[in-house]
Write a protein that holds these residues in place. Structure first.
Motif, PDB file in Angstrom:
ATOM      1  N   PHE A 102      -4.273  14.139 -16.015  1.00  0.00           N
ATOM      2  CA  PHE A 102      -5.303  15.180 -15.270  1.00  0.00           C
ATOM      3  C   PHE A 102      -4.200  16.360 -15.001  1.00  0.00           C
ATOM      4  N   SER A 103      -4.942  17.264 -14.911  1.00  0.00           N
ATOM      5  CA  SER A 103      -4.348  18.508 -14.602  1.00  0.00           C
ATOM      6  C   SER A 103      -4.461  18.736 -13.010  1.00  0.00           C
ATOM      7  N   VAL A 104      -3.689  19.362 -12.133  1.00  0.00           N
ATOM      8  CA  VAL A 104      -3.695  19.659 -10.833  1.00  0.00           C
ATOM      9  C   VAL A 104      -3.854  20.891 -10.453  1.00  0.00           C
ATOM     10  N   ASP A 105      -4.814  21.396  -9.684  1.00  0.00           N
ATOM     11  CA  ASP A 105      -5.290  22.650  -9.315  1.00  0.00           C
ATOM     12  C   ASP A 105      -4.101  23.351  -8.567  1.00  0.00           C
ATOM     13  N   GLU A 106      -3.703  24.490  -8.856  1.00  0.00           N
ATOM     14  CA  GLU A 106      -2.326  25.156  -8.183  1.00  0.00           C
ATOM     15  C   GLU A 106      -2.714  25.238  -6.834  1.00  0.00           C
ATOM     16  N   LYS A 107      -3.943  25.156  -6.381  1.00  0.00           N
ATOM     17  CA  LYS A 107      -4.231  25.382  -4.901  1.00  0.00           C
ATOM     18  C   LYS A 107      -4.005  24.016  -4.243  1.00  0.00           C
ATOM     19  N   VAL A 108      -3.898  23.270  -5.067  1.00  0.00           N
ATOM     20  CA  VAL A 108      -3.791  21.788  -4.205  1.00  0.00           C
ATOM     21  C   VAL A 108      -2.122  21.355  -4.334  1.00  0.00           C
ATOM     22  N   SER A 109      -1.517  21.041  -3.201  1.00  0.00           N
ATOM     23  CA  SER A 109      -0.173  20.493  -3.268  1.00  0.00           C
ATOM     24  C   SER A 109      -0.206  18.994  -3.487  1.00  0.00           C
ATOM     25  N   PHE A 110       1.118  18.668  -4.387  1.00  0.00           N
ATOM     26  CA  PHE A 110       1.398  17.281  -4.550  1.00  0.00           C
ATOM     27  C   PHE A 110       1.249  16.322  -3.257  1.00  0.00           C
ATOM     28  N   ALA A 111       1.728  17.032  -2.246  1.00  0.00           N
ATOM     29  CA  ALA A 111       1.963  16.265  -1.013  1.00  0.00           C
ATOM     30  C   ALA A 111       0.641  15.916  -0.300  1.00  0.00           C
ATOM     31  N   SER A 112      -0.393  16.871  -0.717  1.00  0.00           N
ATOM     32  CA  SER A 112      -1.781  16.321  -0.213  1.00  0.00           C
ATOM     33  C   SER A 112      -2.213  15.172  -1.226  1.00  0.00           C
ATOM     34  N   ILE A 113      -1.945  15.404  -2.402  1.00  0.00           N
ATOM     35  CA  ILE A 113      -2.523  14.086  -3.198  1.00  0.00           C
ATOM     36  C   ILE A 113      -1.884  12.811  -2.774  1.00  0.00           C
ATOM     37  N   THR A 114      -0.460  12.940  -2.598  1.00  0.00           N
ATOM     38  CA  THR A 114       0.348  11.611  -2.031  1.00  0.00           C
ATOM     39  C   THR A 114      -0.330  11.117  -0.873  1.00  0.00           C
ATOM     40  N   GLU A 115      -0.448  12.061   0.290  1.00  0.00           N
ATOM     41  CA  GLU A 115      -0.818  11.503   1.478  1.00  0.00           C
ATOM     42  C   GLU A 115      -2.219  10.681   1.136  1.00  0.00           C
ATOM     43  N   TYR A 116      -3.060  11.374   0.381  1.00  0.00           N
ATOM     44  CA  TYR A 116      -4.418  10.831   0.276  1.00  0.00           C
ATOM     45  C   TYR A 116      -4.353   9.385  -0.457  1.00  0.00           C
ATOM     46  N   VAL A 117      -3.724   9.375  -1.564  1.00  0.00           N
ATOM     47  CA  VAL A 117      -3.382   7.916  -2.243  1.00  0.00           C
ATOM     48  C   VAL A 117      -2.603   7.070  -1.194  1.00  0.00           C
ATOM     49  N   VAL A 118      -1.660   7.302  -0.638  1.00  0.00           N
ATOM     50  CA  VAL A 118      -1.233   6.471   0.152  1.00  0.00           C
ATOM     51  C   VAL A 118      -1.905   5.953   1.101  1.00  0.00           C
ATOM     52  N   ARG A 119      -2.666   6.790   1.682  1.00  0.00           N
ATOM     53  CA  ARG A 119      -3.441   6.358   3.060  1.00  0.00           C
ATOM     54  C   ARG A 119      -4.578   5.383   2.318  1.00  0.00           C
ATOM     55  N   GLN A 120      -5.227   5.646   1.207  1.00  0.00           N
ATOM     56  CA  GLN A 120      -6.199   4.733   0.483  1.00  0.00           C
ATOM     57  C   GLN A 120      -5.745   3.514   0.156  1.00  0.00           C
ATOM     58  N   VAL A 121      -4.393   3.327  -0.605  1.00  0.00           N
ATOM     59  CA  VAL A 121      -3.967   2.036  -1.002  1.00  0.00           C
ATOM     60  C   VAL A 121      -3.494   1.377   0.099  1.00  0.00           C
ATOM     61  N   SER A 122      -2.876   1.981   1.258  1.00  0.00           N
ATOM     62  CA  SER A 122      -2.388   1.172   2.385  1.00  0.00           C
ATOM     63  C   SER A 122      -3.773   0.552   3.051  1.00  0.00           C
ATOM     64  N   GLY A 123      -4.821   1.297   3.256  1.00  0.00           N
ATOM     65  CA  GLY A 123      -6.163   0.749   3.943  1.00  0.00           C
ATOM     66  C   GLY A 123      -6.617  -0.561   3.096  1.00  0.00           C
ATOM     67  N   GLU A 124      -6.675  -0.305   1.769  1.00  0.00           N
ATOM     68  CA  GLU A 124      -7.046  -1.512   0.840  1.00  0.00           C
ATOM     69  C   GLU A 124      -5.978  -2.763   0.858  1.00  0.00           C
ATOM     70  N   ARG A 125      -4.576  -2.404   0.840  1.00  0.00           N
ATOM     71  CA  ARG A 125      -3.815  -3.410   1.165  1.00  0.00           C
ATOM     72  C   ARG A 125      -4.027  -4.355   2.507  1.00  0.00           C
ATOM     73  N   ALA A 126      -4.220  -3.433   3.566  1.00  0.00           N
ATOM     74  CA  ALA A 126      -4.488  -3.997   4.738  1.00  0.00           C
ATOM     75  C   ALA A 126      -5.624  -4.794   4.787  1.00  0.00           C
ATOM     76  N   GLY A 127      -6.754  -4.316   4.357  1.00  0.00           N
ATOM     77  CA  GLY A 127      -8.009  -5.341   4.214  1.00  0.00           C
ATOM     78  C   GLY A 127      -7.600  -6.426   3.444  1.00  0.00           C
ATOM     79  N   ASP A 128      -6.902  -6.552   2.432  1.00  0.00           N
ATOM     80  CA  ASP A 128      -6.806  -7.697   1.635  1.00  0.00           C
ATOM     81  C   ASP A 128      -5.790  -8.507   2.507  1.00  0.00           C
ATOM     82  N   LEU A 129      -4.790  -7.845   2.840  1.00  0.00           N
ATOM     83  CA  LEU A 129      -3.919  -9.018   3.927  1.00  0.00           C
ATOM     84  C   LEU A 129      -4.611  -9.467   4.941  1.00  0.00           C
ATOM     85  N   ALA A 130      -5.542  -8.559   5.656  1.00  0.00           N
ATOM     86  CA  ALA A 130      -6.304  -9.153   6.569  1.00  0.00           C
ATOM     87  C   ALA A 130      -7.055 -10.421   6.176  1.00  0.00           C
ATOM     88  N   ALA A 131      -7.532 -10.450   5.136  1.00  0.00           N
ATOM     89  CA  ALA A 131      -8.269 -11.780   4.701  1.00  0.00           C
ATOM     90  C   ALA A 131      -7.472 -12.874   4.392  1.00  0.00           C
TER      91      ALA A 131
END
Length: 560
Positions: A102-131
Motif C-alpha cells: 500500500f501507499s500512504v497519503d502524505e496527509k496521513v501520519s503513521f501514528a494515526s494508522i498505528t492507533e487505529y490498528v492497535v485499537r481494532q486488534v485490541s478490541g477483537e482480542r478482547a472479544g475473543d478472550l471474553a468468549a
C-alpha cells in the motif's frame, strides 16, 4: 482484522499498489521501521509501515521484502511524505513475494494508522478472550476449578499482553500470570501499597477500577467480590476482598475491555469461594475446641478433639503437634457511632494474617483453624516439635511483631478513622491441659496491644512478664498525674532554655546510668552531661543514683 478492512477505511489514506488476492490476510499488529533488517522485531501478522529510508539502491527492495515475507508479515505500507511515488522495484519485489503493498497519503501520519490498528486488534482480542473467559467460567462453576486463577491470568498475558496479579487485602500475592513472571517480580512494598490504596478507596464505595502510581509503574485495581448477599456494612467485605492488580492504566480503556476485566474478577471470585468453602472443616474444628476450652471441659475431652484436628491441620505428622493460640479483635463503628459486629471480619483477617510470609513457624495457608465468638476471633495454630519425639515445643513459634511486619500499612488504611485490629499471641503449649491458660494469655496480650496507639497493634506472651503488662491498665488520670509531677518541670525548662533535658534523661536511662556511654551517644563532654543530670535532679527533687528514682523516671517516660 483483515487488510481489506484497512483499505476500505478512507480515513487511513491507503491505496493498494499490489497483492489484491491477499487482502484477506489477518492483521495482528503494526510496526513502523526504517531498519534494513527488522526481522528480530517481527513475529508475524504485522502491517509494516516504512518511510523507505532503508532504500539506497533498487536492489535493497528485494532484500527488504524477502525479509518481511519470511517473517510472515501481513502487508507493507510505504509513506509518500519523502518521495513523489513508490519505486517500481519495490512494487515488483512485493509482487514476486506475494506481499500486499500500500501507499500512504502524505496527509496521513503513521501514528494515526498505528492507533487505529492497535485499537481494532485490541478490541477483537478482547472479544475473543471474553468468549474464552466465559467458557472457562462455565467450566469452573459446573465442576472442579482446574488451574485456578493462574489460568485466566495467563489468558490476560497471552492475549492482551497484560501483567496481572491477584492480591489479598494485606498485599500477599495469591497468583500471577506467566507473563508477570517474565519481568521483575512484584515487590512486596508495591503489593502492600496497592492493597492499602484499594482498601482506602473501597471504603468510599466508589466503583473501580482505581488507578495507582507505585514506583515507576501505573496499576489499575479491580476488586474481586463474591456472589454472596450484600453485607450490612461495606467494610465487612473490603477488609477481606481479593483484588486484581493489572500493570496498565485503564483510564482510557474501552467499555468492552473493562467489561472483560470485570468478568475476569468474577471468574477468580469463583475460585475464592471454593477456597473459603475448603476452610469450613477447619473452622468447625477450631470452633469445637474453643467451645470445649471455654466451657471448662476435661483435658481428656479436649485432647480427644485435638487428635481429630491434628491430621487435618498437619497431615502426615506422626505425633500430636504442640499448639499456640492467637486472638484478634476488630473494633469499629458505623456512621452514627454505633459499634459493628467484628467477629466474622476478625476471623477472615486473622486467617489472612497467619498465612503471610512473615508468619514464621506456620504451615501453609490451609493449615490454620480460626473460629470466632462474639467480637473476637481465635486461631488454633499447630506447631511441630523442635525435635521429633521431643516433649518441648518450638520456643519461638509465632512472633507478634513478625505477624504485622508487612500487613500493618495496608490494613491501617482500611481501618483508618473508625476501626482497629488488635492481636495477642500466647506461648506454645504442649498439650490440651495448657490450652485454657494459653487462651487467657493470648487475650491478656491482646488487651495490652489494645492499650497502644495505632490502628493495627499486636503483643506477645513475652510482654506479660514485664512492666509492659501493668502500664496499660493504670487509670488515665493516675498516669497523667504521675508523669506531670516528674516530667512537666523538665518540659517547661526545655521549652524556655532549649536544654534538651528530656532527651538527656532518656539517653541516660537507656545507657544504664553509664556516664561515658551516654556522653558518647549524645556527643557531649562528660562534664556537660553531669551538668544536665544535676539540673534534672534539681528541678525534680530526685536522685538519679537511686534505683527507685531511676525506675520512676523510666515508667514516667513510658507512660507519657
Amino acid at each position: 482484522m483483515r487488510l481489506r478492512a484497512l483499505l476500505e477505511t478512507e480515513a487511513l489514506g491507503l491505496r493498494l499498489l499490489g497483492g489484491e488476492d491477499e487482502l484477506d490476510r489477518t492483521v495482528r499488529g503494526v510496526m513502523t521501521t526504517d531498519l534494513r533488517d527488522p526481522s528480530r522485531y517481527l513475529s508475524g501478522g504485522e502491517l509494516v509501515l516504512t518511510g523507505l529510508a532503508w532504500r539506497r539502491e533498487p536492489a535493497d527492495s528485494e532484500r527488504f521484502v524477502r525479509i518481511l515475507a519470511a517473517a510472515g508479515v501481513a502487508g507493507l505500507a510505504a509513506g509518500e511524505a519523502e518521495i513523489s511515488s513508490t519505486p517500481d522495484d519495490l512494487i515488483e519485489a512485493c509482487a514476486r513475494h506475494r506481499l500486499p503493498l500500500f501507499s500512504v497519503d502524505e496527509k496521513v501520519s503513521f501514528a494515526s494508522i498505528t492507533e487505529y490498528v492497535v485499537r481494532q486488534v485490541s478490541g477483537e482480542r478482547a472479544g475473543d478472550l471474553a468468549a474464552v473467559v466465559d467458557r472457562h467460567r462455565r467450566l469452573m462453576t459446573s465442576g472442579p476449578a482446574g488451574g485456578g486463577p493462574e489460568v485466566v491470568l495467563d489468558l490476560l498475558g497471552s492475549d492482551l499482553d497484560l501483567r496481572a496479579w491477584v492480591l489479598s487485602p494485606t498485599g500477599r500475592v495469591i497468583a500471577g500470570s506467566s507473563l508477570a513472571g517474565t519481568g521483575p517480580a512484584l515487590p512486596a512494598e508495591v503489593a502492600a501499597t496497592l492493597a492499602g490504596e484499594q482498601l482506602a478507596v473501597s471504603r468510599s464505595g466508589r466503583p473501580g477500577p482505581h488507578r495507582v502510581l507505585a514506583g515507576t509503574a501505573t496499576y489499575s485495581l479491580f476488586p474481586i467480590r463474591g456472589a454472596a448477599a450484600a453485607p450490612s456494612d461495606v467494610r465487612e467485605t473490603v477488609l477481606s476482598d481479593w483484588l486484581l492488580a493489572v500493570e496498565a492504566d485503564a483510564g482510557d480503556w474501552p467499555a468492552e475491555r473493562l467489561d472483560l476485566l470485570h468478568g475476569v474478577t468474577q471468574l477468580i471470585a469463583v475460585e475464592r469461594e471454593r477456597r473459603d468453602a475448603a476452610r469450613t472443616v477447619r473452622r468447625r474444628l477450631a470452633q469445637e475446641v474453643l467451645e470445649l476450652v471455654q466451657t471448662n471441659a476435661s483435658p481428656a475431652e479436649i485432647a480427644a478433639r485435638l487428635r481429630v484436628a491434628a491430621p487435618v491441620l498437619l497431615p502426615g505428622l506422626a505425633t500430636a503437634p504442640h499448639w499456640q493460640i492467637v486472638v484478634a479483635k476488630v473494633e469499629w463503628t458505623d456512621g452514627d457511632g454505633d459499634e459493628l459486629a467484628g467477629g466474622p471480619v476478625a476471623q477472615s483477617l486473622l486467617e489472612e494474617v497467619l498465612v503471610a510470609p512473615e508468619a514464621a513457624g506456620t504451615e501453609p495457608s490451609d493449615r490454620i483453624a480460626v473460629a470466632h465468638t462474639g467480637d473476637e476471633a481465635v486461631a488454633l495454630v499447630p506447631l511441630p516439635a523442635t525435635v521429633t519425639g521431643s516433649d518441648q515445643p518450638d520456643a519461638s513459634g509465632l512472633q507478634a511483631d513478625a505477624l504485622l511486619a508487612v500487613i500493618r500499612a495496608p490494613l491501617s488504611k482500611g481501618l483508618d478513622g473508625d476501626g482497629r485490629l488488635t492481636l495477642g499471641v500466647s506461648a506454645p503449649v504442649l498439650s490440651a491441659e495448657g490450652l485454657r491458660g494459653a487462651l487467657e494469655e493470648a487475650r491478656h496480650a491482646r488487651r495490652v496491644a489494645a492499650a497502644r496507639p495505632g490502628r493495627v497493634c499486636a503483643a506477645g506472651h513475652q510482654e506479660l512478664a514485664s512492666h509492659v503488662l501493668l502500664l496499660p491498665f493504670v487509670p488515665d488520670d493516675v498516669r497523667r498525674a504521675f508523669t506531670a509531677r516528674l516530667l512537666d518541670p523538665l518540659r517547661e525548662y526545655d521549652h524556655r532554655h532549649r536544654a534538651e533535658l528530656i532527651p538527656t534523661l532518656e539517653a541516660f536511662l537507656d545507657s544504664d546510668g553509664s556516664w561515658t556511654r551516654c556522653a558518647t551517644r549524645l556527643h557531649l563532654h562528660v562534664n556537660t552531661l553531669r551538668y544536665r543530670v544535676g539540673r534534672i535532679e534539681q528541678l525534680t527533687g530526685r536522685d538519679l543514683s537511686r534505683l527507685e528514682d531511676k525506675l520512676d523516671f523510666f515508667l514516667a517516660l513510658r507512660m507519657s
